[in-house]
Design an enzyme around this catalytic site. Structure first.
Site, PDB file in Angstrom:
ATOM      1  CB  CYS A  64      34.229  30.894  84.113  1.00 52.30           C
ATOM      2  SG  CYS A  64      32.454  30.870  83.906  1.00 52.30           S
ATOM      3  CE1 TYR A  65      31.878  24.752  89.448  1.00 46.59           C
ATOM      4  CE2 TYR A  65      34.186  24.097  89.579  1.00 46.59           C
ATOM      5  CZ  TYR A  65      32.872  23.967  89.999  1.00 46.59           C
ATOM      6  OH  TYR A  65      32.564  23.054  90.976  1.00 46.59           O
ATOM      7  CB  VAL A  92      51.767  16.502  60.578  1.00 45.17           C
ATOM      8  CG1 VAL A  92      52.679  17.459  61.316  1.00 45.17           C
ATOM      9  CG2 VAL A  92      51.151  17.184  59.381  1.00 45.17           C
ATOM     10  CB  SER A 150      54.033   9.086  61.826  1.00 41.60           C
ATOM     11  OG  SER A 150      53.570   9.353  60.524  1.00 41.60           O
TER      12      SER A 150
END
Ligand code: XMP
Length: 516
Positions: free
Chosen positions: A85-86, A229, A231
């Site tokens: 795109c861009y 999750v 740590s």
């Protein structure tokens, strides 16, 4: 021992899909890094493992004078480039093609018609469905470039210069609605970049353990754990490397979900024994939060109190040199200020970011190259229970930001029980996994109801359930009437302090996921 992976560099021009490109590349087991277009250091460009570059989309028009530019050094590398795109329009401008501006955006589904052979489209259906989102488009491809497909609106949808190894797509292959998007990205990686060494989490894990064994030999590390999750995986991974030199501290603010605090203690005591310490700080947090109504004040008090308590506890362990943190790759990407401009602060996030500076500790961040889904897979390899790994996200300030207004022990207790009935229902009906995050909010509103022949005057509860990819945007989940009826019944019949249940059907934006 160290295996260096072939790497794809994704240059970010501000597209909302940039992280999605990175995830799609990782899903194909290829290592990739994202850098904002204006922060590409020479170190990354000199990386001998760099095998290809993707230029992302972006909100600007290449026709604007102030729009982000292409870093010429990229072209000098002589490795494959894919502009999306861009990114495509930048390449087109660079090589003197012609860009047109349309009055209306081409947005949504489109079909592409491949008119010339391209390695990018090997195995792609003739009239493949793609996702478009652009204002500008190519009117004339640059000299030396071949148009390889048109959209059904007769707009050039891809170009290539095989000799220069430059490819461009007007549509977004990374978006789910581009049905052959994965195939196109996979062709770019294998046929054009010729990637041959794949990124494997097993290798990642054994390399990290090997590295930390060497780097942290005989050094003490502390890690703040919360039962979340990130740590948990961080601490389990480090434990493999340094065993009893890892000390885990769980600052329990008393604002976790129903029975969650006990679960954390059970899991960590079993794994870390005497090196795990739970600090029951609920009284301190509650007294500091007394009479506080403002959401930002609540967040700041919780963040500051957490740091104070953690620091005090950590000082009791002598000769600590390192602090472990569960930073993930999206945290790193998001912390780089994009375009140098200030972004509006919506909420002060509670994390332990302020700790290392204050405590003069060096940081270890074993997960900082990974995305959340990869961390979950790693957690499975480290034998962490799937219940913990697949739990919905939970904010650092906990239930305090799910009780608008003043909080106290009684309200927290009501909310914990309501939330538990709601979540249990979702699990029982197998809806939990379809939802990104679900929870209850205790409203500071009482209302009149009737139960049996009795008048009631009790609390109102809001329930929230959203689907999302990364929490940045979210859609409310569409429950069936049967589910809504049952959820309301379960809550009201089991929690006597509540007589009304409301459903929050606000997406993000304009809402946020949490209420405060
Ligand atoms: P919002 O409410 O900003 O939340 O739409 C987006 C996601 O972030 C979580 N969240 C937090 N996570 N510390 C965290 O670790 C925080 O202070 C915090 N505030 C919000 C929220 O639960 C959602 O998943």
């Amino acid at each position: 021992m160290i295996i260096e992976n072939e790497t794809i560099l994704i240059v970010d021009y501000g597209s909302q899909y940039t992280q999605l490109i990175a995830r799609k590349i990782r899903e194909q087991n290829v290592y990739c890094l994202v850098h904002p277009y204006n922060k590409i250091g020479s170190k990354i460009l000199k990386n001998k493992n760099l095998s290809g570059i993707i230029l992302s989309g972006g909100p600007n028009s290449v026709k604007d004078k102030k729009s982000p530019k292409l870093d010429k050094k990229i072209l000098g590398l002589k490795i494959p480039i894919l502009g999306i795109c861009y990114g495509l329009q930048l390449l087109c401008k660079e090589f003197n093609g012609k860009i047109g501006q349309s009055s209306s955006r081409e947005y949504g589904h489109s079909l592409i018609n491949c008119i010339n052979q391209s390695q990018l489209f090997k195995g792609v259906k003739k009239n493949s469905q793609v996702w478009m989102s652009h204002g500008d488009h190519i009117e004339k491809a640059p000299n030396g470039f071949v148009v390889t497909s048109f959209s059904n609106k007769n707009i050039i949808s891809s170009i290539q210069n095989k000799k220069k190894m430059i490819y461009g797509l007007q549509f977004h292959p990374e978006v789910y609605h581009s049905l052959d998007g994965n195939k196109i990205l996979s062709n770019f990686l294998s046929k054009i970049c010729k990637i041959s060494s794949y990124f494997k989490l097993d290798d990642f894990l054994s390399n990290k353990i090997y590295d930390y064994k060497k780097k942290l030999n005989n050094k003490k590390v502390i890690c703040g754990v919360s039962g979340g999750v990130d740590s948990t995986v961080t601490s389990f991974l480090l434990h493999k490397a340094i065993k009893n030199n890892l000390y885990c501290i769980f600052v329990d603010h008393g604002l976790l979900r129903f029975k969650e605090s006990n679960e954390v203690v059970t899991i960590f005591k079993k794994k870390f024994g005497k090196n795990f310490k739970r600090v029951d700080a609920s009284n301190i947090f509650l007294s500091k939060l007394k009479k506080i109504k403002d959401p930002e004040k609540k967040r700041k008090i919780i963040g500051k109190t957490f740091i104070e308590i953690f620091e005090k506890e950590a000082k009791k362990i002598k000769n600590v040199q390192y602090l472990a943190q569960g930073t993930l790759y999206p945290d790193i990407i998001e912390s780089i200020p994009f375009f140098g401009g200030p972004t509006a602060k919506i909420k002060s996030h509670h994390n332990v970011g302020g700790l290392p500076k204050k405590m003069n500790l060096k940081i270890v961040e074993p997960l900082k190259e990974l995305f959340k889904d990869e961390v979950r897979i790693l957690g499975k390899k480290l034998k962490i229970s799937s219940d913990l790994l697949n739990r919905h996200p939970f904010p650092g300030p906990g239930l305090a930001i799910r009780i608008p207004g003043e909080i106290d022990r009684k309200k927290i207790d009501i909310l914990k029980r309501v939330d538990n009935h709601f979540i249990n229902y979702l699990k029982k009906r197998n809806i939990y996994k379809k939802i990104w995050q679900a929870f209850a909010i205790l409203l500071p509103v009482k209302s009149v109801g009737v139960m049996g022949d009795e008048r009631t005057y009790s609390y109102s509860i809001a329930i929230r359930a959203v689907t999302s990819v990364d929490g940045m945007t979210a859609d409310f989940y569409m429950f069936s009437k049967e589910d809504l009826t049952e959820i309301s019944k379960q809550i009201i019949s089991n929690v006597k302090e509540v007589n009304r249940v409301l459903y929050d059907f606000t997406s993000k934006p304009p809402g946020t996921i949490e209420w405060e």
